[in-house]
Design an enzyme around this catalytic site. Structure first.
Site, PDB file in Angstrom:
ATOM      1  N   CYS A 140       0.254   4.588   9.897  1.00 61.56           N
ATOM      2  CA  CYS A 140       0.627   5.913  10.420  1.00 61.56           C
ATOM      3  C   CYS A 140      -0.139   6.195  11.712  1.00 61.56           C
ATOM      4  CB  CYS A 140       0.416   6.981   9.348  1.00 61.56           C
ATOM      5  SG  CYS A 140       1.252   8.532   9.730  1.00 61.56           S
ATOM      6  N   HIS A 251       3.817   4.636   5.078  1.00 61.50           N
ATOM      7  CA  HIS A 251       2.618   4.576   4.230  1.00 61.50           C
ATOM      8  C   HIS A 251       2.790   3.657   3.020  1.00 61.50           C
ATOM      9  CE1 HIS A 251       0.021   7.818   5.899  1.00 61.50           C
ATOM     10  NE2 HIS A 251       1.162   8.239   6.400  1.00 61.50           N
ATOM     11  N   GLU A 253       0.639   2.508   1.010  1.00 63.20           N
ATOM     12  CA  GLU A 253      -0.285   2.798  -0.108  1.00 63.20           C
ATOM     13  C   GLU A 253       0.264   3.867  -1.065  1.00 63.20           C
ATOM     14  OE1 GLU A 253      -0.664   3.797   2.947  1.00 63.20           O
ATOM     15  OE2 GLU A 253      -1.063   5.939   2.845  1.00 63.20           O
TER      16      GLU A 253
END
Ligand SMILES: *[C@@H]1O[C@H](CO)[C@@H](O)[C@H](O)[C@H]1NC(C)=O
Ligand SMILES: *[C@@H]1O[C@H](CO)[C@@H](O)[C@H](O)[C@H]1NC(C)=O
Length: 324
Positions: A140, A251, A253
């Site tokens: 990001c 993202h 994660e």
């Protein structure tokens, strides 16, 4: 007689094996290429707290999701604060095996986060040039920061994709890229057709801007693009052509480690597989780095294990956060 023969054969075999060993040992390039560090430590720069609700807990933070993500790939994590001297950062650089630049909302040129990232970026360029592999991954704002570092200026424009999960529009280059080339075909298909990538950003680098910038163009390959709410086409995955530097505007994660139900975090089986793939890929890049701590005590006191995350699910979009 027969016994003697057998003994001779045994001796000859031994001699042959010994020679093989000699040959292998006398080929240092071969040995070097195979050198693998199975105990990688990835450094994570702590992020500056900008959200008022987080201020009572510390000046910088790392959401636990990024830590779990790296750990899931087979790495350990060293949090790196923004308060060290340049010499201390140079010292840290010699011990860690890669760097993750996490998301956030800070000035990409004047903040302490940007200053420290730039220092590591320069050290990584020099190291890689000298054959000392050191990977960097930006997620990001981390991707955005990498483009600022490479271009030497901020080329971001409004490319809002806030709280939306999207499939990736993979480029032709993606299929031969280091990140994607070994991804199983069924997962590649899912990546291009299912909303597996969570987007939470207001700014980004437009494809057009990227293509027109000589520095970015020659440094990174664009592996995927996406369309923002305002119709702008933005760069969503990039990979260094020469350097082991990677960036995702999305993202990876969150797919496995963030669960706020009002946020569009993809949690399907394919979403989880994609997240695992990315983590394992980057950590494996870290295995190519042979940097290490001076001794086990120094290593133990540097790792994130001696910090405790706090529960943050009732005042942020994260479940747990490490504060520093
Ligand atoms: C996908 O990317 C190509 C260029 O690589 C572009 O021409 C096309 O419009 C994009 N499609 C979508 C849906 O973003
Ligand atoms: C969040 O939960 C913790 C633990 O239950 C509690 O101590 C804290 O006061 C809560 N914070 C807010 C802002 O509600």
């Amino acid at each position: 007689m027969r016994k003697k023969n057998q003994a001779f054969m045994g001796f000859a075999t031994l001699l042959f094996l010994a020679c093989c060993l000699c040959i292998c040992k006398s080929m240092p390039t071969e040995v070097q290429r195979q050198a693998v560090n199975d105990r990688p430590v990835i450094g994570v720069l702590t992020q500056i707290v900008s959200d008022d609700v987080m201020k009572p807990f510390g000046r910088t933070y790392i959401p636990a999701s990024y830590v779990k993500y790296l750990e899931s790939g087979g790495s350990r994590v060293m949090p790196i604060r923004l308060t060290h001297t340049d010499v201390e950062y140079e010292n840290i650089f010699k011990k860690i095996n890669g760097l993750l630049l996490i998301g956030g909302a800070v000035n990409l040129e004047t903040s302490d986060f940007a200053r420290v990232a730039k220092l590591f970026y320069k050290l990584a360029l020099e190291a890689n040039d000298a054959g000392d592999v050191f990977p960097i991954w930006g997620t990001c704002m981390g991707l955005q920061l990498l483009t600022v570092l490479v271009a030497g200026k901020n080329l971001l424009t409004e490319t809002t994709a806030e709280n939306i999960a999207l499939p990736l529009n993979l480029t032709t280059e993606a299929y031969s890229s280091r990140i994607f080339r070994d991804v199983p075909p069924d997962l590649i298909k899912a990546v291009t057709q299912e909303p597996l990538t969570g987007n939470f950003h207001h700014y980004g680098v437009e494809v057009k801007t990227f293509m027109e910038n000589e520095d970015l163009q020659s440094f990174f390959s664009i592996l995927s693009t996406n369309v923002a709410e305002n119709g702008a086409h933005f760069v969503s995955t990039i990979e260094g052509k020469k350097y082991p530097f990677y960036g995702v505007q999305w993202h990876p994660e969150v797919n496995r480690f963030q669960w706020k139900s009002n946020l569009n975090f993809p949690h399907s089986r394919h979403a989880v597989q994609l997240s695992s793939w990315m983590a394992e890929f980057f950590v494996n890049e870290g295995r190519r780095s042979l940097h290490q701590f001076d001794n086990p005590e120094e290593e133990a006191s540097s790792l994130i294990y001696s910090y405790t995350p706090i529960y943050a699910g009732n005042f942020t979009g994260y479940e747990q956060i490490y504060f520093f």
